[in-house]
Write an enzyme that holds these catalytic residues in place. Structure first.
Site, PDB file in Angstrom:
ATOM      1  N   SER A 163       0.838  -1.196   0.000  1.00 51.26           N
ATOM      2  CA  SER A 163       0.000   0.000   0.000  1.00 51.26           C
ATOM      3  C   SER A 163       0.875   1.249   0.000  1.00 51.26           C
ATOM      4  O   SER A 163       1.918   1.265  -0.675  1.00 51.26           O
ATOM      5  CB  SER A 163      -0.937  -0.052   1.216  1.00 51.26           C
ATOM      6  OG  SER A 163      -1.907   0.966   1.154  1.00 51.26           O
ATOM      7  N   LYS A 181      -5.673   3.204  -2.389  1.00 54.31           N
ATOM      8  CA  LYS A 181      -4.855   2.601  -1.329  1.00 54.31           C
ATOM      9  C   LYS A 181      -5.639   2.527  -0.016  1.00 54.31           C
ATOM     10  O   LYS A 181      -5.476   1.570   0.753  1.00 54.31           O
ATOM     11  CB  LYS A 181      -3.554   3.391  -1.128  1.00 54.31           C
ATOM     12  CG  LYS A 181      -2.595   3.362  -2.331  1.00 54.31           C
ATOM     13  CD  LYS A 181      -2.103   1.966  -2.679  1.00 54.31           C
ATOM     14  CE  LYS A 181      -0.909   2.008  -3.643  1.00 54.31           C
ATOM     15  NZ  LYS A 181      -0.494   0.675  -4.101  1.00 54.31           N
TER      16      LYS A 181
HETATM   17  C1  HXC Z   1      -4.426  12.370 -16.123  1.00 53.28           C
HETATM   18  C2  HXC Z   1      -4.306  10.283 -17.091  1.00 53.28           C
HETATM   19  C3  HXC Z   1      -2.895  10.274 -16.941  1.00 53.28           C
HETATM   20  C4  HXC Z   1      -2.281  11.422 -16.336  1.00 53.28           C
HETATM   21  C5  HXC Z   1      -3.500   8.413 -17.853  1.00 53.28           C
HETATM   22  N1  HXC Z   1      -4.629   9.108 -17.668  1.00 53.28           N
HETATM   23  N2  HXC Z   1      -2.428   9.090 -17.429  1.00 53.28           N
HETATM   24  N3  HXC Z   1      -5.054  11.319 -16.696  1.00 53.28           N
HETATM   25  N4  HXC Z   1      -3.080  12.439 -15.955  1.00 53.28           N
HETATM   26  N5  HXC Z   1      -0.945  11.514 -16.162  1.00 53.28           N
HETATM   27  C6  HXC Z   1      -5.984   8.701 -18.038  1.00 53.28           C
HETATM   28  C7  HXC Z   1      -6.157   8.434 -19.498  1.00 53.28           C
HETATM   29  O1  HXC Z   1      -6.294   9.634 -20.231  1.00 53.28           O
HETATM   30  C8  HXC Z   1      -7.419   7.593 -19.514  1.00 53.28           C
HETATM   31  O2  HXC Z   1      -8.573   8.378 -19.334  1.00 53.28           O
HETATM   32  C9  HXC Z   1      -7.268   6.770 -18.252  1.00 53.28           C
HETATM   33  O3  HXC Z   1      -6.333   7.458 -17.425  1.00 53.28           O
HETATM   34  C10 HXC Z   1      -6.744   5.379 -18.536  1.00 53.28           C
HETATM   35  O4  HXC Z   1      -5.515   5.495 -19.249  1.00 53.28           O
HETATM   36  P1  HXC Z   1      -4.912   4.293 -20.125  1.00 53.28           P
HETATM   37  O5  HXC Z   1      -3.602   4.714 -20.639  1.00 53.28           O
HETATM   38  O6  HXC Z   1      -5.948   3.823 -21.099  1.00 53.28           O
HETATM   39  O7  HXC Z   1      -4.796   3.154 -19.015  1.00 53.28           O
HETATM   40  P2  HXC Z   1      -3.848   1.900 -18.964  1.00 53.28           P
HETATM   41  O8  HXC Z   1      -3.220   1.605 -20.308  1.00 53.28           O
HETATM   42  O9  HXC Z   1      -4.624   0.847 -18.314  1.00 53.28           O
HETATM   43  O10 HXC Z   1      -2.639   2.388 -18.039  1.00 53.28           O
HETATM   44  C11 HXC Z   1      -2.797   2.581 -16.660  1.00 53.28           C
HETATM   45  C12 HXC Z   1      -2.083   3.801 -16.145  1.00 53.28           C
HETATM   46  C13 HXC Z   1      -0.581   3.840 -16.477  1.00 53.28           C
HETATM   47  C14 HXC Z   1      -2.313   3.807 -14.632  1.00 53.28           C
HETATM   48  C15 HXC Z   1      -2.734   5.036 -16.754  1.00 53.28           C
HETATM   49  O11 HXC Z   1       0.036   4.944 -15.820  1.00 53.28           O
HETATM   50  C16 HXC Z   1       0.143   2.584 -16.093  1.00 53.28           C
HETATM   51  O12 HXC Z   1       0.069   1.585 -16.797  1.00 53.28           O
HETATM   52  N6  HXC Z   1       0.874   2.539 -14.982  1.00 53.28           N
HETATM   53  C17 HXC Z   1       1.546   1.305 -14.540  1.00 53.28           C
HETATM   54  C18 HXC Z   1       2.885   1.568 -13.988  1.00 53.28           C
HETATM   55  C19 HXC Z   1       2.808   2.422 -12.751  1.00 53.28           C
HETATM   56  O13 HXC Z   1       1.948   3.290 -12.597  1.00 53.28           O
HETATM   57  N7  HXC Z   1       3.730   2.197 -11.830  1.00 53.28           N
HETATM   58  C20 HXC Z   1       3.802   3.053 -10.654  1.00 53.28           C
HETATM   59  C21 HXC Z   1       3.708   2.253  -9.462  1.00 53.28           C
HETATM   60  S1  HXC Z   1       4.431   3.189  -8.186  1.00 53.28           S
HETATM   61  P3  HXC Z   1      -9.535   8.814 -20.579  1.00 53.28           P
HETATM   62  O14 HXC Z   1     -10.643   9.580 -19.926  1.00 53.28           O
HETATM   63  O15 HXC Z   1      -8.697   9.659 -21.490  1.00 53.28           O
HETATM   64  O16 HXC Z   1     -10.004   7.536 -21.222  1.00 53.28           O
HETATM   65  C22 HXC Z   1       3.366   3.406  -6.966  1.00 53.28           C
HETATM   66  C23 HXC Z   1       3.853   4.270  -5.835  1.00 53.28           C
HETATM   67  C24 HXC Z   1       3.119   5.565  -5.766  1.00 53.28           C
HETATM   68  O17 HXC Z   1       2.329   2.846  -7.004  1.00 53.28           O
HETATM   69  C25 HXC Z   1       3.476   6.561  -6.856  1.00 53.28           C
HETATM   70  C26 HXC Z   1       2.649   7.796  -6.801  1.00 53.28           C
HETATM   71  C27 HXC Z   1       2.590   8.539  -8.133  1.00 53.28           C
END
Ligand code: HXC
Length: 281
Positions: A163, A181
């Site tokens: 978390s 979370k």
């Molecule tokens: C606003 C955003 C955005 C951003 C994505 N979206 N990034 N909105 N600001 N920076 C929006 C998109 O426009 C879309 O909305 C919706 O979110 C879904 O985006 P997709 O790209 O279609 O989703 P997906 O391919 O499933 O990707 C999920 C994700 C991406 C969360 C958006 O960041 C990801 O895959 N992350 C995985 C890796 C990760 O985050 N690791 C960090 C873990 S660290 P619309 O309305 O346009 O459809 C951690 C510690 C805490 O957890 C860290 C704190 C930051």
């Protein structure tokens, strides 16, 4: 400055501290979502080093397989499988769990670590953006527990949710992540009570700022965080430094070891005391 010579920075090459005996997890199997990421792969690498076999789940199949092969090198004879699977897909998770049991025989330890985060103002969040993070973090954790539950019941297994701490206070640009979370924490607390009678424990590890992780990169990429603050974390943390992946691994080993057998329904915060200050990121 609060940094002092009495807090040595652990070596980046350490998987865990010297507190643990070899082979304590011999014959055990860990199932970990988000297992290709920096923090969770560190947790799994430590457990495998201490005798466990493992299955890790990540969205990118090739990358996850590569990380699994890397982890397996930590101990001769270790079996580590990598699966490409999105935790939002409950049916896919059930299939992956079945394949894990087919290949590794059982699941003793579950780490729910898959997360999808980004920084955004509430204004900048679409409904789908908020839902996406809730779906990956919270619903994905539920799907994972649900898929593993029959196996955990057989082994009187242990669950750890990875978390965070920022929902304890609330945090700008992370309303979606904080909500997810907080939900994960509530899920864990409830499972601790509901599954305790089956011999299953459920706990939370809440890492603070951990150096050299994707989460940290995302946090410090935040506009407006002064560069000197990024370079001088002593200003933010009571212990004068960021955490390391090995320190999250140590907490994981403790909770899964015999030493953690009576611990159920807690949040183990691994953040150097940071969230209790007014400086939490
Ligand atoms: C606003 C955003 C955005 C951003 C994505 N979206 N990034 N909105 N600001 N920076 C929006 C998109 O426009 C879309 O909305 C919706 O979110 C879904 O985006 P997709 O790209 O279609 O989703 P997906 O391919 O499933 O990707 C999920 C994700 C991406 C969360 C958006 O960041 C990801 O895959 N992350 C995985 C890796 C990760 O985050 N690791 C960090 C873990 S660290 P619309 O309305 O346009 O459809 C951690 C510690 C805490 O957890 C860290 C704190 C930051």
């Amino acid at each position: 400055t609060m940094s002092g010579p009495f807090v040595p920075f652990p070596s980046e090459n350490e998987l865990y501290s010297k507190a643990w005996a070899k082979d304590i997890f011999k014959g055990k199997v860990v199932f970990c979502t988000g297992g290709a990421g920096t923090i969770c792969s560190g947790q799994v690498r430590a457990l495998v080093s201490l005798g466990a076999d493992a299955a890790i789940v990540g969205r990118r199949e090739g990358n996850t397989r590569n990380v699994a092969a890397e982890i397996a090198k930590v101990r001769p004879g270790a079996k580590v499988i990598g699966f490409g699977c999105d935790v939002r897909d409950a049916d896919a998770l059930v299939a992956v769990v079945a394949e894990t049991v087919k290949q590794l025989g059982r699941i003793d330890f579950l780490i729910c670590g898959a997360a999808g985060n980004f920084l955004s103002t509430v204004e900048g969040l679409s409904t789908n953006a908020f839902k996406t993070v809730m779906d990956i973090d919270l619903l994905g954790s539920f799907n994972t527990v649900k898929a593993c539950l029959p196996e955990l019941q057989k082994t009187k297994g242990r669950v750890i949710f990875v978390s965070a701490t920022f929902h304890y206070t609330g945090a700008a640009l992370q309303s979606h992540v904080a909500a997810a979370k907080a939900g994960i924490d509530a899920l864990s607390h409830s499972l601790a009570i509901e599954l305790g009678p089956s011999g299953i424990t459920s706990n939370i590890i809440a890492p603070g700022a951990i150096a050299n992780t994707e989460g940290m990169d995302r946090l410090t990429a935040r506009t407006g965080v002064p560069e000197d603050l990024q370079k001088n974390p002593a200003r933010l943390n009571p212990l004068g430094r960021w955490g390391t992946v090995s320190e999250v691994a140590d907490a994981t080993i403790f909770l899964f070891s015999d030493a953690g057998r009576y611990i159920n329904g807690v949040s183990l915060v691994v953040d150097g005391g940071n969230w209790r200050t007014s400086n939490s990121l």
